[in-house]
Design a protein around this motif. Structure first.
Motif, short mmCIF file in Angstrom:
data_model
loop_
_atom_site.label_atom_id
_atom_site.label_comp_id
_atom_site.label_asym_id
_atom_site.label_seq_id
_atom_site.Cartn_x
_atom_site.Cartn_y
_atom_site.Cartn_z
N ARG A 66 -42.39 25.98 42.49
CA ARG A 66 -41.31 25.04 42.48
C ARG A 66 -40.69 24.57 43.83
NH1 ARG A 66 -40.63 21.61 39.16
NH2 ARG A 66 -40.45 22.96 37.24
N PHE A 76 -51.74 12.40 37.71
CA PHE A 76 -50.32 12.62 37.73
C PHE A 76 -49.65 12.60 36.47
CE2 PHE A 76 -46.17 12.31 39.47
CZ PHE A 76 -45.43 11.65 38.59
N GLN A 88 -50.31 19.67 32.77
CA GLN A 88 -49.45 18.40 33.60
C GLN A 88 -49.71 18.49 34.99
OE1 GLN A 88 -45.62 16.48 33.06
NE2 GLN A 88 -44.51 18.14 34.42
N HIS A 89 -50.07 17.44 35.56
CA HIS A 89 -50.10 17.21 37.17
C HIS A 89 -51.59 17.69 37.43
CE1 HIS A 89 -46.64 15.40 37.59
NE2 HIS A 89 -45.61 16.57 37.66
N ARG A 93 -52.97 22.45 41.87
CA ARG A 93 -51.86 23.14 42.31
C ARG A 93 -51.85 24.72 41.58
NH1 ARG A 93 -46.34 21.08 39.14
NH2 ARG A 93 -47.15 21.11 37.15
N HIS A 160 -46.62 15.49 46.03
CA HIS A 160 -44.93 15.80 44.92
C HIS A 160 -44.38 16.41 45.91
CE1 HIS A 160 -42.61 16.88 41.71
NE2 HIS A 160 -43.14 16.32 40.97
N TYR A 162 -41.00 17.73 47.67
CA TYR A 162 -39.61 18.05 47.61
C TYR A 162 -38.86 18.01 48.95
CZ TYR A 162 -40.53 20.04 42.79
OH TYR A 162 -40.86 20.45 41.45
N LYS A 184 -38.75 6.72 33.64
CA LYS A 184 -39.74 7.54 32.69
C LYS A 184 -38.40 8.08 31.79
CE LYS A 184 -42.74 10.58 34.18
NZ LYS A 184 -43.50 11.55 35.01
N ASP A 203 -36.35 9.88 37.37
CA ASP A 203 -37.43 10.28 37.15
C ASP A 203 -38.35 8.92 37.29
OD1 ASP A 203 -39.66 12.41 35.35
OD2 ASP A 203 -40.03 11.14 37.10
N VAL A 233 -42.98 7.87 43.54
CA VAL A 233 -42.43 8.66 42.56
C VAL A 233 -40.99 9.28 43.19
CG1 VAL A 233 -42.32 10.29 40.77
CG2 VAL A 233 -44.40 9.11 41.31
N TRP A 235 -37.81 11.73 41.87
CA TRP A 235 -37.41 12.69 40.78
C TRP A 235 -36.28 13.63 41.58
CZ3 TRP A 235 -38.95 18.12 40.09
CH2 TRP A 235 -38.48 18.60 38.70
N GLU A 260 -42.54 11.04 46.37
CA GLU A 260 -43.92 11.06 46.34
C GLU A 260 -44.96 10.20 46.56
OE1 GLU A 260 -44.33 12.86 42.21
OE2 GLU A 260 -42.00 13.59 42.39
O1 TA6 Z 1 -42.87 14.06 39.58
C1 TA6 Z 1 -41.83 13.71 38.64
C2 TA6 Z 1 -42.22 14.63 37.52
O2 TA6 Z 1 -43.39 14.00 37.04
C3 TA6 Z 1 -41.11 14.89 36.58
O3 TA6 Z 1 -41.56 14.28 35.25
C4 TA6 Z 1 -40.92 16.38 36.40
O4 TA6 Z 1 -42.20 16.67 35.41
C5 TA6 Z 1 -41.92 16.71 37.67
O5 TA6 Z 1 -42.50 15.94 37.91
C6 TA6 Z 1 -41.80 18.12 37.82
O6 TA6 Z 1 -42.92 18.46 37.09
P1 TA6 Z 1 -43.63 20.20 36.81
O7 TA6 Z 1 -44.76 20.13 36.06
O8 TA6 Z 1 -43.64 20.56 38.61
O9 TA6 Z 1 -42.24 20.82 36.34
#
Ligand code: TA6
Length: 283
Positions: A66, A76, A88-89, A93, A160, A162, A184, A203, A233, A235, A260
């Motif tokens: 994180r 994505f 997801q994603h 990673r 992505h 931060y 979103k 988001d 993006v 967030w 992002e």
């Molecule tokens: O980039 C924004 C996003 O797609 C949000 O919807 C949120 O899910 C974030 O990514 C973090 O995703 P993760 O899978 O790292 O918790």
């Protein structure tokens, strides 16, 4: 690759939980995790840390870290239908990466890494991926994807990042004014018809494909250069979202914003084609 012993600025630090590639250079310091091939820290000399990482991030490889700049690839967000049920994603990673080359000069360090996917996944994806970090007084993250297969690949991704901020509530991103975005959270298209501000959970996928973006906060003015993207993006989970994630420290939403460089609008990577996307952070 140069033998580790000949390298002047790069060292590898391993604990029982993780391995970090640590760069200590007269102009900057940086850390990349072997897990995820993920930038975790970049700080130019006499400047603030640019990258945010949650103090409760899981670092043992059991889940994506994180913070930092996770590599969302080869999609994505939610997995496409053809990969239904996959993470997801994407995969990048959540695997270990290995260094393929290191170049060091008095001005910069360039380090390339590739993910160590299983043979099965490589066969399934028919894609290659390389990340090239170039650090100096700026930090450039570049992802290079090549379609090794014989079929088009419907491709999406994101760097992505931060960003570390003194106070997310004081952030301005002037270039996003009047920009269309997909919200979103509200699940609808919208327009940034007032100056961008972080005062709630957000988001958003901004349809912003220009090269330059500035992110100003009370402690820094970041110039962000992006190439190969079709969207940006943004967030912030805000208070309730932060408190709902065990690996996101509860007050972390006040000191971070994800900005992002992303490919989210539908991109067909044709057989043999190579796509490059990059984000450069300049304080
Ligand atoms: O980039 C924004 C996003 O797609 C949000 O919807 C949120 O899910 C974030 O990514 C973090 O995703 P993760 O899978 O790292 O918790």
């Amino acid at each position: 690759m140069k033998e580790q012993t000949q390298l002047k600025y790069l060292t590898t630090e391993s604990t029982d939980r993780q391995t970090l590639f640590v760069i200590t250079h007269p102009l900057f310091s940086a850390k990349i995790s072997e897990f995820g091939g993920q930038l975790l820290s970049y700080q130019p000399v006499n400047k603030q840390e640019m990258i945010w990482q949650s103090s409760t991030a899981v670092l043992d490889g059991s889940k994506p870290i994180r913070g930092g700049a996770p590599i969302c690839w080869p999609w994505f967000g939610q997995a496409p239908e053809s990969f239904s049920g996959e993470p997801q994603h994407g995969y990048a990673r959540s695997v270990k990466w290995q260094i393929t080359s290191v170049k060091e000069t008095e001005e910069l360090v360039e380090i390339s890494l590739v993910p160590m996917f299983s043979e099965q996944l490589k066969q399934r994806l028919q894609l290659s991926l390389e990340v090239i970090y170039t650090f100096g007084l700026e930090a450039k993250i570049e992802l290079v994807t090549t379609n090794l297969g014989t079929q088009d690949f419907d491709f999406s991704m994101a760097i992505h990042t931060y960003l570390n901020l003194a106070d997310s509530r004081e952030v301005a991103i002037p270039e996003l004014f009047d920009c269309q975005y997909f919200d979103k959270l509200a699940n609808k298209q919208d327009t940034q018809d007032k100056p961008f501000a972080v005062d709630q959970a957000m988001d958003r996928i901004y349809l912003y494909d220009k090269a330059e973006l500035t992110v100003t906060s009370s402690d820094k003015k970041l110039n962000i250069l992006q190439q190969g993207h079709d969207s940006v993006v943004v967030w912030n989970p805000w208070q309730q979202g932060a408190e709902s994630m065990a690996d996101f420290d509860d007050l972390g939403y006040l000191s971070m914003l994800c900005v992002e460089a992303a490919l989210t609008q539908g991109y067909k990577l044709k057989p043999g084609d190579c796509h490059r996307i990059s984000q450069t952070l300049i304080d």
